[in-house]
Write a protein that holds these residues in place. Structure first.
Motif, mmCIF file in Angstrom:
data_model
loop_
_atom_site.group_PDB
_atom_site.id
_atom_site.type_symbol
_atom_site.label_atom_id
_atom_site.label_comp_id
_atom_site.label_asym_id
_atom_site.label_seq_id
_atom_site.Cartn_x
_atom_site.Cartn_y
_atom_site.Cartn_z
ATOM 1 N N SER A 104 -25.621 9.030 20.629
ATOM 2 C CA SER A 104 -25.517 9.251 22.072
ATOM 3 C C SER A 104 -25.626 7.918 22.802
ATOM 4 O O SER A 104 -26.067 6.913 22.230
ATOM 5 N N MET A 105 -25.254 7.922 24.060
ATOM 6 C CA MET A 105 -25.316 6.699 24.858
ATOM 7 C C MET A 105 -26.751 6.178 24.958
ATOM 8 O O MET A 105 -26.988 4.972 24.996
ATOM 9 N N SER A 106 -27.711 7.098 25.003
ATOM 10 C CA SER A 106 -29.111 6.690 25.128
ATOM 11 C C SER A 106 -29.626 6.008 23.865
ATOM 12 O O SER A 106 -30.655 5.329 23.897
ATOM 13 N N SER A 135 -22.009 18.676 24.719
ATOM 14 C CA SER A 135 -22.989 18.675 25.803
ATOM 15 C C SER A 135 -23.296 17.258 26.278
ATOM 16 O O SER A 135 -23.839 17.070 27.362
ATOM 17 N N GLU A 136 -22.945 16.247 25.468
ATOM 18 C CA GLU A 136 -23.174 14.854 25.846
ATOM 19 C C GLU A 136 -22.091 13.973 25.276
ATOM 20 O O GLU A 136 -21.414 14.336 24.318
ATOM 21 N N MET A 152 -22.319 17.698 37.504
ATOM 22 C CA MET A 152 -22.441 17.428 36.072
ATOM 23 C C MET A 152 -21.099 17.016 35.477
ATOM 24 O O MET A 152 -21.018 16.099 34.650
ATOM 25 N N GLY A 153 -20.033 17.695 35.911
ATOM 26 C CA GLY A 153 -18.704 17.346 35.428
ATOM 27 C C GLY A 153 -18.311 15.938 35.835
ATOM 28 O O GLY A 153 -17.751 15.180 35.042
ATOM 29 N N SER A 154 -18.642 15.564 37.081
ATOM 30 C CA SER A 154 -18.332 14.217 37.569
ATOM 31 C C SER A 154 -19.133 13.168 36.804
ATOM 32 O O SER A 154 -18.625 12.100 36.465
ATOM 33 N N TYR A 155 -20.411 13.494 36.522
ATOM 34 C CA TYR A 155 -21.272 12.557 35.793
ATOM 35 C C TYR A 155 -20.748 12.330 34.379
ATOM 36 O O TYR A 155 -20.699 11.191 33.900
ATOM 37 N N GLN A 156 -20.338 13.414 33.706
ATOM 38 C CA GLN A 156 -19.832 13.274 32.340
ATOM 39 C C GLN A 156 -18.539 12.473 32.315
ATOM 40 O O GLN A 156 -18.305 11.689 31.386
#
Length: 225
Positions: free
Chosen positions: A217-219, A204-205, A83-87
């Motif tokens: 958000s990116m989405s 969180s995002e 999750m850390g890498s993804y963020q």
């Protein structure tokens, strides 16, 4: 004379072995949990009834439990790392958007030098799509027929002229979208043009700052122009 009797209580022996003098200790790491479990199992074996010992099935079951707990703990640690890498990756992608123009949910339309651009989001294909532009007082300025469109995101450009062919004043306007497939209404929403000014991390995002529209958000970014 006072007589003190000692009762051989296996349960008490287990708790005494685990907690020393009876003071409860709090552990949080996976190693501490594993050590406590193995210590409990060892104490149970030490204090079992010799005439009715714990069978192999019970021992195997308890060993399987500690293996499962340890596996879950390692899985959680791995997921946190991923999750850390993804963020971090998402933050780098978001940083690349700074200075770009995007379409995000919103009904505003900014006319600059007689021109404006916006977008529509369709839940499914539509045979007829139209955009109605109104001023701040709700007065209709123009209705643009976009024709038939597929599901998804679509942009449009307005030449800034009202229904009479007169160029409107620069400023803020509002758009509403209607879409139909034959006689059936299609889900449609308006998209607003915005410039990405910065990236916001730490929550969180990952979010991007799009000026007066705040943070999205990116989405929420439907199209990058």
């Amino acid at each position: 004379m006072t007589t003190t009797s000692t009762v051989n209580d296996p349960t008490q022996a287990i708790y005494t072995s685990l907690n020393g003098s009876g003071t409860k200790k709090t552990t949080s790491s996976a190693d501490d949990q594993q050590n406590r479990f193995l210590k409990l199992l060892t104490t149970q074996l030490k204090n079992q009834d010799p005439l009715n010992p714990m069978d192999n099935a019970q021992t195997t079951s308890q060993l399987a439990q500690i293996s499962t707990v340890d596996g879950i703990t390692q899985l959680n640690a791995t997921l946190k790392t991923l999750m850390g890498s993804y963020q971090s990756s998402e933050a780098l992608q978001a940083a690349g958007l700074v200075g770009h123009t995007v379409l995000v949910p919103g009904s505003g339309l900014q006319v600059v030098s007689g021109l404006a651009a916006g977008g529509v989001q369709l839940d499914s294909a539509a045979s007829k799509v139209s955009v109605t532009i109104t001023d701040k007082n709700g007065l209709e300025m123009k209705r643009i027929d976009l024709g038939a469109l597929d599901a998804g995101t679509h942009e449009f450009v307005w030449d800034g002229k009202n229904a009479n062919g007169t160029t409107v004043a620069d400023g803020e306007y509002k758009i509403t979208v209607t879409a139909t497939q034959g006689d059936t209404k299609v889900g449609a929403s308006a998209l607003q043009l915005a410039a990405v000014n910065g990236v916001v991390t730490g929550g969180s995002e990952i979010q991007v700052d799009v000026g007066s529209l705040g943070r999205v958000s990116m989405s929420d970014i439907k199209l990058i122009l």
